[in-house]
Every structure is written in structure tokens, then in C-alpha cells.
Motif scaffolding. Structure first.
Motif, PDB file in Angstrom:
ATOM      1  N   TRP A  33     136.769  11.858  33.534  1.00 14.11           N
ATOM      2  CA  TRP A  33     137.317  12.308  32.249  1.00 14.11           C
ATOM      3  C   TRP A  33     136.647  13.564  31.697  1.00 14.11           C
ATOM      4  CZ3 TRP A  33     134.356   7.855  32.636  1.00 14.11           C
ATOM      5  CH2 TRP A  33     133.154   7.855  31.944  1.00 14.11           C
ATOM      6  N   SER A  34     135.503  13.931  32.196  1.00 13.38           N
ATOM      7  CA  SER A  34     134.782  15.073  31.630  1.00 13.38           C
ATOM      8  C   SER A  34     135.325  16.401  32.136  1.00 13.38           C
ATOM      9  CB  SER A  34     133.299  14.989  32.010  1.00 13.38           C
ATOM     10  OG  SER A  34     132.632  16.184  31.643  1.00 13.38           O
ATOM     11  N   PRO A  35     135.516  17.370  31.232  1.00 14.83           N
ATOM     12  CA  PRO A  35     135.964  18.701  31.663  1.00 14.83           C
ATOM     13  C   PRO A  35     134.913  19.461  32.475  1.00 14.83           C
ATOM     14  CG  PRO A  35     136.349  18.389  29.308  1.00 14.83           C
ATOM     15  CD  PRO A  35     135.512  17.242  29.777  1.00 14.83           C
ATOM     16  N   GLU A  36     133.622  19.110  32.358  1.00 12.39           N
ATOM     17  CA  GLU A  36     132.563  19.860  33.035  1.00 12.39           C
ATOM     18  C   GLU A  36     131.778  19.067  34.071  1.00 12.39           C
ATOM     19  OE1 GLU A  36     131.265  23.113  29.702  1.00 12.39           O
ATOM     20  OE2 GLU A  36     129.945  21.426  30.030  1.00 12.39           O
ATOM     21  N   ASN A  37     131.647  17.775  33.904  1.00  9.91           N
ATOM     22  CA  ASN A  37     130.812  16.993  34.816  1.00  9.91           C
ATOM     23  C   ASN A  37     131.514  16.823  36.152  1.00  9.91           C
ATOM     24  OD1 ASN A  37     130.016  14.040  35.893  1.00  9.91           O
ATOM     25  ND2 ASN A  37     128.277  15.103  34.977  1.00  9.91           N
ATOM     26  N   ARG A  38     130.780  17.074  37.227  1.00 13.35           N
ATOM     27  CA  ARG A  38     131.336  16.961  38.579  1.00 13.35           C
ATOM     28  C   ARG A  38     130.708  15.830  39.372  1.00 13.35           C
ATOM     29  NH1 ARG A  38     134.376  19.345  36.002  1.00 13.35           N
ATOM     30  NH2 ARG A  38     135.016  21.495  36.228  1.00 13.35           N
ATOM     31  N   ARG A  61     133.535  27.370  34.365  1.00 13.65           N
ATOM     32  CA  ARG A  61     133.997  28.703  34.779  1.00 13.65           C
ATOM     33  C   ARG A  61     133.283  29.198  36.037  1.00 13.65           C
ATOM     34  NH1 ARG A  61     132.981  30.223  29.200  1.00 13.65           N
ATOM     35  NH2 ARG A  61     131.674  31.880  30.017  1.00 13.65           N
ATOM     36  N   GLY A  62     133.129  28.324  37.026  1.00 12.87           N
ATOM     37  CA  GLY A  62     132.528  28.690  38.299  1.00 12.87           C
ATOM     38  C   GLY A  62     131.012  28.692  38.329  1.00 12.87           C
ATOM     39  N   VAL A  63     130.361  28.456  37.206  1.00 16.08           N
ATOM     40  CA  VAL A  63     128.903  28.391  37.149  1.00 16.08           C
ATOM     41  C   VAL A  63     128.492  26.922  37.232  1.00 16.08           C
ATOM     42  CG1 VAL A  63     126.847  28.876  35.769  1.00 16.08           C
ATOM     43  CG2 VAL A  63     128.763  30.492  35.758  1.00 16.08           C
ATOM     44  N   ASP A 138     124.919  31.310  23.412  1.00 19.46           N
ATOM     45  CA  ASP A 138     126.216  30.652  23.253  1.00 19.46           C
ATOM     46  C   ASP A 138     127.380  31.603  23.526  1.00 19.46           C
ATOM     47  OD1 ASP A 138     124.640  28.532  22.517  1.00 19.46           O
ATOM     48  OD2 ASP A 138     125.313  28.480  20.428  1.00 19.46           O
ATOM     49  N   ALA A 139     127.255  32.854  23.092  1.00 22.00           N
ATOM     50  CA  ALA A 139     128.314  33.839  23.321  1.00 22.00           C
ATOM     51  C   ALA A 139     128.539  34.048  24.815  1.00 22.00           C
ATOM     52  CB  ALA A 139     127.964  35.163  22.641  1.00 22.00           C
ATOM     53  N   VAL A 140     127.465  34.024  25.591  1.00 15.78           N
ATOM     54  CA  VAL A 140     127.581  34.183  27.038  1.00 15.78           C
ATOM     55  C   VAL A 140     128.068  32.888  27.688  1.00 15.78           C
ATOM     56  CG1 VAL A 140     126.277  34.603  29.167  1.00 15.78           C
ATOM     57  CG2 VAL A 140     125.822  35.993  27.122  1.00 15.78           C
ATOM     58  N   ALA A 141     127.467  31.769  27.315  1.00 15.55           N
ATOM     59  CA  ALA A 141     127.754  30.491  27.973  1.00 15.55           C
ATOM     60  C   ALA A 141     129.106  29.902  27.600  1.00 15.55           C
ATOM     61  CB  ALA A 141     126.651  29.484  27.653  1.00 15.55           C
TER      62      ALA A 141
END
Length: 167
Positions: A33-38, A61-63, A138-141
């Protein structure tokens, strides 16, 4: 202006709290369910107890990055929480207070009857960097304030969690 450090969102699911807990307290299931956790690595299967440590595998975003997390609350059917205490690459990790995550589970009666659960997910920014430095990071991440990003992240995560639980 000081950065917002806590973001909370909720969803009601049509399953009892014990079923929700079994899912959210097992970090190896989070990619569902997580958008980021793999993924996550633990030394034991299933829901984790207080003090258990797990490694989270994440991507945005690929990072890619890993986190080292410790379970801070494990109350079956009611609450599961953990703190991110290190972040970085596969070999080098910055040990610092990063963030904490919490799932609170509240039994609710569904319209028309039946047992459901209000799932409240909370993210708290525990970074100790000055707000000005955090704004640049935050602006970068996340292309803006981290709290704004996490607000969207939590909403998406909870909708996906509902879909998994009610499937």
C-alpha cells in the motif's frame, strides 16, 4: 516560518481492528500500500514486537534509500508505531532522529452494521536540522515542504491500504 512537523490522516475500512493490525504491524507487507516503500527486512515473520528492528527499502522518483527502524509501540488491534533512526545507502547510514510513524486503530460500527476500523496514520518529522536547512532539503527531496508531500503520501497510502484490506 517554522515547518510543520506532524501530518495525520484517517480512513475507515470494512474490516475489524485485528485484521488491520496484522497487516500494518508486519513491515514486510507495507509495499502492498505504500507509495514509497519497496520492502522490509526483519529477523522474524509477522507483526513485530516493541524493540524489534527492521530495515526499510524505499524509492522516490528513481532515488533509492534504506532506513533502519525500531518498533516503539505494538498494541495488537489498537496501535503500531516505529521510529526511523538511521537513513542512507546500503552500507552507509546517517544515525539520527529522522521521523516516526504511527497507526492507531479504532473500532467503528459501519453503516448498516458490521465491524470496521478507523485507521489513523501519523507521520512526525523528528529531524533536528534548522528549519532553513530543512526547507532547502525538502525542496530537493519532495519539491516543496515535506509536510505537504507527506499529506499527499498519507492520503494515497490509506486509500491503497483500504483497497488491500477490503479486497
Amino acid at each position: 516560518m517554522a515547518r510543520q512537523r506532524t501530518v495525520t490522516d484517517s480512513v475507515v475500512v470494512a474490516v475489524p481492528p485485528a485484521a488491520v493490525y496484522a497487516l500494518v504491524a508486519d513491515p514486510t507487507r507495507t509495499p502492498g500500500w505504500s507509495p514509497e516503500n519497496r520492502g522490509a527486512r526483519t529477523d522474524r515473520p509477522g507483526p513485530l514486537p516493541v524493540g524489534a528492528v527492521f530495515t526499510g527499502l524505499n524509492e522516490r522518483r528513481g532515488v533509492r534509500w534504506v532506513t533502519e527502524c525500531v518498533v516503539t509501540a505494538a498494541d495488537p488491534g489498537a496501535r503500531f508505531a516505529f521510529r526511523v533512526r538511521a537513513i542512507g545507502g546500503a552500507r552507509r547510514r546517517l544515525r539520527a532522529r529522522i521521523a516516526s510513524w504511527e497507526h492507531r486503530l479504532e473500532p467503528v460500527e459501519l453503516p448498516g452494521g458490521g465491524a470496521g476500523t478507523r485507521v489513523t496514520q501519523t507521520w512526525t518529522d523528528e529531524r533536528t536540522m534548522p528549519d532553513a536547512v530543512a526547507r532547502v532539503f525538502d525542496a530537493v527531496a519532495t519539491r516543496g515542504p515535506f509536510a505537504d508531500f507527506q499529506r499527499r503520501n498519507l492520503a494515497e497510502s490509506l486509500q491503497r491500504l483500504r483497497a488491500v484490506l477490503e479486497a
